[in-house]
Design a protein around this motif. Structure first.
Motif, short mmCIF file in Angstrom:
data_model
loop_
_atom_site.label_atom_id
_atom_site.label_comp_id
_atom_site.label_asym_id
_atom_site.label_seq_id
_atom_site.Cartn_x
_atom_site.Cartn_y
_atom_site.Cartn_z
N VAL A 46 -9.29 11.94 49.14
CA VAL A 46 -8.12 12.27 49.96
C VAL A 46 -6.99 11.28 49.72
CG1 VAL A 46 -7.25 12.48 52.34
CG2 VAL A 46 -9.50 13.42 51.74
N ASN A 49 -5.44 11.86 46.21
CA ASN A 49 -4.64 13.09 46.18
C ASN A 49 -3.31 12.91 46.91
OD1 ASN A 49 -6.36 14.66 44.62
ND2 ASN A 49 -7.43 15.53 46.38
N LEU A 50 -3.35 12.28 48.05
CA LEU A 50 -2.12 12.08 48.82
C LEU A 50 -1.16 11.11 48.11
CD1 LEU A 50 -3.50 11.87 52.48
CD2 LEU A 50 -2.02 13.65 51.54
N SER A 53 0.38 12.92 45.18
CA SER A 53 1.22 14.05 45.59
C SER A 53 2.51 13.59 46.27
CB SER A 53 0.44 14.98 46.53
OG SER A 53 -0.67 15.53 45.90
N ARG A 62 1.47 8.24 54.57
CA ARG A 62 0.31 8.92 53.97
C ARG A 62 -0.93 8.75 54.84
NH1 ARG A 62 2.57 6.91 48.94
NH2 ARG A 62 1.13 5.14 48.99
N GLU A 66 -3.33 11.63 56.36
CA GLU A 66 -4.77 11.53 56.12
C GLU A 66 -5.56 11.71 57.42
OE1 GLU A 66 -7.62 7.75 55.32
OE2 GLU A 66 -6.06 8.07 53.80
N TRP A 278 -7.16 18.50 51.25
CA TRP A 278 -6.98 17.31 50.41
C TRP A 278 -8.30 16.74 49.93
CZ3 TRP A 278 -2.29 16.58 48.67
CH2 TRP A 278 -1.21 17.06 49.42
#
Length: 298
Positions: A46, A49-50, A53, A62, A66, A278
């Motif tokens: 997660v 990915n965050l 992105s 972020r 999350e 995510w």
């Protein structure tokens, strides 16, 4: 062993499914503390990915997404179990649809359609709700489970209001059938496809591959394509927004249909990032200088 595991878990599923929504979400809040702070389920995935992105966001921003995601994903799981016993009347109180005049127009023209979407909002509950929210017969592609007992159990509750489920292996055969009713063929397109057979574009700041089946089927059978977004405006309450991508897929340049899908999904994720999955290893591959390369989640 698979049978034993199924029958051991079954009473727990029904116990959760019969909980009132208020109690269900209190239980979800408790599970969040365990899953996020103690287990840390796929937390590294997660975070990666965050960060990739949303590089423009601060660590604090972020982290907020999350934590909201983990709250949501547990709600999603429990809401899915709630679907085992949920009634149409309850769903009608919690689900609505916007811009469905688009579907009525296509239905009046007797056009079977393809619906494209992402794993955004509760698609499991949405599968049940859409069976009566829209006038089309819902056909949805799914991946069968390895445990045949759980697979039949989930198949039965997913189809209890009239939706038809089609395994991924049979999708190309089923979409070409001529039916005596109009159907909407649902394809979720935001997972990691075979990289060499993908449509590639920049998505959430990364070179990303998409399955090409939506465009291939639309062109082959001359089917209009509609995009649907399931947005959550409160816990357990969702609204489906309908947008027409094209009535004439063969009139679009190659790749344009998938590009439109990617842009619409990206727009919705940026507007409400916490309700996208995510925890998926979505970017197993990317492109660097035109070459496909594997992505490490370590």
């Amino acid at each position: 062993m698979k049978r034993l595991g199924f029958y051991l878990v079954l009473p727990i599923i029904y116990l959760i499914s019969y909980l009132p929504f208020g109690i269900l979400y209190l239980f979800s809040d408790f599970l969040y503390l365990i899953v996020y702070y103690l287990i840390g389920y796929r937390k590294k995935v997660v975070k990666i990915n965050l960060k990739r992105s949303f590089p423009e966001k601060s660590e604090a921003e972020r982290l907020k997404i999350e934590k909201e995601f983990y709250h949501y994903i547990i709600d999603f799981f429990l809401e899915t179990l709630k679907c085992v016993t949920i009634s149409q009347e309850t769903l009608k109180q919690r689900w609505s649809i916007q811009n469905d005049a688009i579907l009525d127009e296509l239905l009046a023209e007797k056009r079977n359609i393809i619906v494209t979407a992402g794993h955004f909002g509760n698609h499991e509950m949405g599968n049940l709700a859409l069976s009566f929210l829209i006038k089309y017969q819902v056909k949805a592609v799914y991946r069968p489970l390895n445990n045949k007992y759980f697979d039949k159990f989930f198949y039965d509750f997913r189809t209890k209001f009239g939706s038809i489920l089609i395994s991924m292996a049979n999708a190309s055969k089923e979409i070409g059938k001529k039916e005596d009713f109009n159907y909407a063929f649902f394809l979720v397109n935001d997972q990691s496809p075979p990289p060499e057979r993908s449509y590639w574009t920049t998505f959430l700041n990364q070179e990303t591959g998409f399955f090409t089946g939506i465009e291939r089927f639309a062109r082959q059978y001359d089917m209009p394509v509609v995009y649907m977004c399931i947005d959550r405006f409160a816990r357990g309450k969702y609204s489906v927004n309908v947008e027409l991508i094209t009535k004439e897929p063969n009139a679009l340049p190659e790749g344009e249909l998938l590009e439109i899908h990617a842009r619409k999904l990206e727009r919705d994720i940026k507007a409400n990032p916490s309700i996208w999955f995510w925890s998926h290893k979505r970017w197993k591959y990317t492109k660097v200088n035109g070459e496909i390369v594997p992505v490490s989640y370590k």
